[in-house]
Write an enzyme that holds these catalytic residues in place. Structure first.
Site, PDB file in Angstrom:
ATOM      1  N   ARG A  63      94.830  15.863 151.676  1.00 24.93           N
ATOM      2  CA  ARG A  63      94.133  15.278 150.503  1.00 24.93           C
ATOM      3  C   ARG A  63      93.656  13.858 150.849  1.00 24.93           C
ATOM      4  O   ARG A  63      92.591  13.434 150.402  1.00 24.93           O
ATOM      5  CB  ARG A  63      95.047  15.254 149.263  1.00 24.93           C
ATOM      6  CG  ARG A  63      95.364  16.626 148.676  1.00 24.93           C
ATOM      7  CD  ARG A  63      94.222  17.234 147.865  1.00 24.93           C
ATOM      8  NE  ARG A  63      94.005  16.593 146.593  1.00 24.93           N
ATOM      9  CZ  ARG A  63      93.257  17.111 145.620  1.00 24.93           C
ATOM     10  NH1 ARG A  63      92.657  18.298 145.764  1.00 24.93           N
ATOM     11  NH2 ARG A  63      93.077  16.456 144.495  1.00 24.93           N
ATOM     12  N   HIS A  70      87.092  21.556 150.008  1.00 30.12           N
ATOM     13  CA  HIS A  70      88.192  21.724 149.049  1.00 30.12           C
ATOM     14  C   HIS A  70      89.510  21.620 149.798  1.00 30.12           C
ATOM     15  O   HIS A  70      89.627  22.113 150.920  1.00 30.12           O
ATOM     16  CB  HIS A  70      88.120  23.115 148.394  1.00 30.12           C
ATOM     17  CG  HIS A  70      89.393  23.495 147.695  1.00 30.12           C
ATOM     18  ND1 HIS A  70      89.675  23.096 146.414  1.00 30.12           N
ATOM     19  CD2 HIS A  70      90.481  24.182 148.123  1.00 30.12           C
ATOM     20  CE1 HIS A  70      90.879  23.550 146.073  1.00 30.12           C
ATOM     21  NE2 HIS A  70      91.390  24.208 147.099  1.00 30.12           N
ATOM     22  N   LYS A 103      82.837  23.754 152.076  1.00 31.50           N
ATOM     23  CA  LYS A 103      82.003  24.369 151.041  1.00 31.50           C
ATOM     24  C   LYS A 103      80.594  24.678 151.573  1.00 31.50           C
ATOM     25  O   LYS A 103      80.198  24.191 152.638  1.00 31.50           O
ATOM     26  CB  LYS A 103      81.952  23.435 149.829  1.00 31.50           C
ATOM     27  CG  LYS A 103      83.330  23.246 149.152  1.00 31.50           C
ATOM     28  CD  LYS A 103      83.237  22.348 147.920  1.00 31.50           C
ATOM     29  CE  LYS A 103      84.600  22.172 147.260  1.00 31.50           C
ATOM     30  NZ  LYS A 103      84.517  21.328 146.032  1.00 31.50           N
ATOM     31  N   PHE A 134      81.404  22.153 133.960  1.00 26.05           N
ATOM     32  CA  PHE A 134      80.830  22.380 135.293  1.00 26.05           C
ATOM     33  C   PHE A 134      81.273  23.698 135.925  1.00 26.05           C
ATOM     34  O   PHE A 134      80.864  24.008 137.048  1.00 26.05           O
ATOM     35  CB  PHE A 134      81.172  21.206 136.226  1.00 26.05           C
ATOM     36  CG  PHE A 134      82.656  20.959 136.422  1.00 26.05           C
ATOM     37  CD1 PHE A 134      83.401  21.715 137.324  1.00 26.05           C
ATOM     38  CD2 PHE A 134      83.306  19.964 135.703  1.00 26.05           C
ATOM     39  CE1 PHE A 134      84.758  21.488 137.511  1.00 26.05           C
ATOM     40  CE2 PHE A 134      84.675  19.732 135.883  1.00 26.05           C
ATOM     41  CZ  PHE A 134      85.399  20.499 136.781  1.00 26.05           C
ATOM     42  N   THR A 154      87.662  13.079 144.742  1.00 24.21           N
ATOM     43  CA  THR A 154      86.776  14.175 144.331  1.00 24.21           C
ATOM     44  C   THR A 154      85.310  13.762 144.332  1.00 24.21           C
ATOM     45  O   THR A 154      84.449  14.519 144.795  1.00 24.21           O
ATOM     46  CB  THR A 154      87.172  14.655 142.911  1.00 24.21           C
ATOM     47  OG1 THR A 154      88.568  14.992 142.919  1.00 24.21           O
ATOM     48  CG2 THR A 154      86.358  15.863 142.498  1.00 24.21           C
ATOM     49  N   ASN A 158      80.515  18.222 147.259  1.00 26.93           N
ATOM     50  CA  ASN A 158      81.502  17.316 147.868  1.00 26.93           C
ATOM     51  C   ASN A 158      82.191  17.880 149.104  1.00 26.93           C
ATOM     52  O   ASN A 158      83.327  17.534 149.408  1.00 26.93           O
ATOM     53  CB  ASN A 158      82.495  16.795 146.812  1.00 26.93           C
ATOM     54  CG  ASN A 158      83.368  17.880 146.233  1.00 26.93           C
ATOM     55  OD1 ASN A 158      83.198  19.057 146.565  1.00 26.93           O
ATOM     56  ND2 ASN A 158      84.313  17.505 145.395  1.00 26.93           N
ATOM     57  N   ARG A 207      84.877  13.302 152.426  1.00 29.35           N
ATOM     58  CA  ARG A 207      83.913  13.185 151.320  1.00 29.35           C
ATOM     59  C   ARG A 207      83.206  11.834 151.341  1.00 29.35           C
ATOM     60  O   ARG A 207      82.009  11.747 151.050  1.00 29.35           O
ATOM     61  CB  ARG A 207      84.634  13.417 149.975  1.00 29.35           C
ATOM     62  CG  ARG A 207      84.996  14.885 149.745  1.00 29.35           C
ATOM     63  CD  ARG A 207      85.935  15.045 148.571  1.00 29.35           C
ATOM     64  NE  ARG A 207      86.129  16.442 148.177  1.00 29.35           N
ATOM     65  CZ  ARG A 207      87.070  16.844 147.324  1.00 29.35           C
ATOM     66  NH1 ARG A 207      87.899  15.961 146.789  1.00 29.35           N
ATOM     67  NH2 ARG A 207      87.179  18.124 147.014  1.00 29.35           N
TER      68      ARG A 207
HETATM   69  P1  GDP Z   1      89.302  18.399 143.784  1.00 28.36           P
HETATM   70  O1  GDP Z   1      90.677  18.963 143.697  1.00 28.36           O
HETATM   71  O2  GDP Z   1      89.265  17.006 144.369  1.00 28.36           O
HETATM   72  O3  GDP Z   1      88.337  19.299 144.518  1.00 28.36           O
HETATM   73  O4  GDP Z   1      88.741  18.203 142.315  1.00 28.36           O
HETATM   74  P2  GDP Z   1      88.950  19.075 140.968  1.00 28.36           P
HETATM   75  O5  GDP Z   1      90.048  20.074 141.140  1.00 28.36           O
HETATM   76  O6  GDP Z   1      89.054  18.115 139.846  1.00 28.36           O
HETATM   77  O7  GDP Z   1      87.548  19.819 140.794  1.00 28.36           O
HETATM   78  C1  GDP Z   1      87.261  20.954 141.578  1.00 28.36           C
HETATM   79  C2  GDP Z   1      85.822  20.860 142.037  1.00 28.36           C
HETATM   80  O8  GDP Z   1      84.968  20.955 140.908  1.00 28.36           O
HETATM   81  C3  GDP Z   1      85.442  19.541 142.700  1.00 28.36           C
HETATM   82  O9  GDP Z   1      85.759  19.488 144.071  1.00 28.36           O
HETATM   83  C4  GDP Z   1      83.951  19.496 142.472  1.00 28.36           C
HETATM   84  O10 GDP Z   1      83.279  20.341 143.426  1.00 28.36           O
HETATM   85  C5  GDP Z   1      83.815  20.156 141.115  1.00 28.36           C
HETATM   86  N1  GDP Z   1      83.774  19.165 140.027  1.00 28.36           N
HETATM   87  C6  GDP Z   1      84.799  18.473 139.497  1.00 28.36           C
HETATM   88  N2  GDP Z   1      84.384  17.679 138.503  1.00 28.36           N
HETATM   89  C7  GDP Z   1      83.035  17.886 138.399  1.00 28.36           C
HETATM   90  C8  GDP Z   1      82.003  17.372 137.547  1.00 28.36           C
HETATM   91  O11 GDP Z   1      82.268  16.543 136.679  1.00 28.36           O
HETATM   92  N3  GDP Z   1      80.746  17.828 137.769  1.00 28.36           N
HETATM   93  C9  GDP Z   1      80.459  18.745 138.740  1.00 28.36           C
HETATM   94  N4  GDP Z   1      79.196  19.154 138.890  1.00 28.36           N
HETATM   95  N5  GDP Z   1      81.390  19.254 139.546  1.00 28.36           N
HETATM   96  C10 GDP Z   1      82.660  18.832 139.376  1.00 28.36           C
HETATM   97 MG    MG Z   2      91.459  20.541 142.609  1.00 27.98          MG
END
Ligand code: GDP
Ligand code: MG
Length: 150
Positions: A85, A115, A9, A57, A91, A112, A102
């Site tokens: 993963r 992706h 990212k 978000f 996350t 973070n 991460r």
């Molecule tokens: P991932 O698959 O581990 O990347 O997580 P998710 O699919 O749940 O979320 C996608 C992305 O959205 C995450 O990698 C974070 O960059 C962002 N994100 C998720 N939850 C939050 C949150 O509660 N606050 C903020 N600011 N960003 C979030």
């Molecule tokens: Mg995801």
């Protein structure tokens, strides 16, 4: 062999962490099939994160992902979605285990580092969004017998 989509990212690009992150993927034994430094537009970012469109978000996430270049990759290996993963970590970087990308490089949820696709189905969809077929390299790594039992 399966393929997955990984994206370093904009935060990690700005922090000069591309090499560190790519090294971890290479050192794991996985194969890079495609890679490019690329600044996504809003349309691509929204499509990529469409599952989160209703989340509070979402707009911030789209702004962040389009704020500078990302380093997009396609990576191949046995069971590659689960393997990557695990490498990526939870996350929330505050909770991600040390030793994960991460866990080692991030602090905030909204910064973070990387992706990684969460299923083979997502991987297929995301690879199709970010890369065209001509960018995907089919080749054999000579060390495969030393990474995989069979
Ligand atoms: P991932 O698959 O581990 O990347 O997580 P998710 O699919 O749940 O979320 C996608 C992305 O959205 C995450 O990698 C974070 O960059 C962002 N994100 C998720 N939850 C939050 C949150 O509660 N606050 C903020 N600011 N960003 C979030
Ligand atoms: Mg995801």
């Amino acid at each position: 062999m399966e393929r997955t989509f990984l994206m370093i990212k904009p935060d990690a690009v700005q922090r000069n962490l591309i090499g560190e992150v790519v090294s971890r993927i290479e050192n794991k034994g996985l194969k890079l099939v495609a890679a490019k430094l690329f600044q996504a537009n809003e349309e691509l970012a929204k499509e990529h994160y469409s599952e989160h469109v209703e989340k509070p978000f979402f707009n911030g996430l789209v702004d962040f992902i389009t704020s500078g270049p990302v380093f997009a990759m396609v990576v191949e290996g046995n069971n590659v979605v689960e393997v990557t993963r695990t490498l990526v970590g939870e996350t929330n970087p505050a909770k991600a285990a040390p030793g994960t990308i991460r866990g080692d490089y991030g602090v905030d949820l909204g910064r973070n580092i990387i992706h990684g696709s969460d299923s083979n189905e997502s991987a297929k969809r995301e690879i199709g969004l970010w890369f065209n077929d001509a960018e995907l390299n089919d080749y054999k790594l000579n060390n495969e017998a030393w990474v995989y039992e069979k």
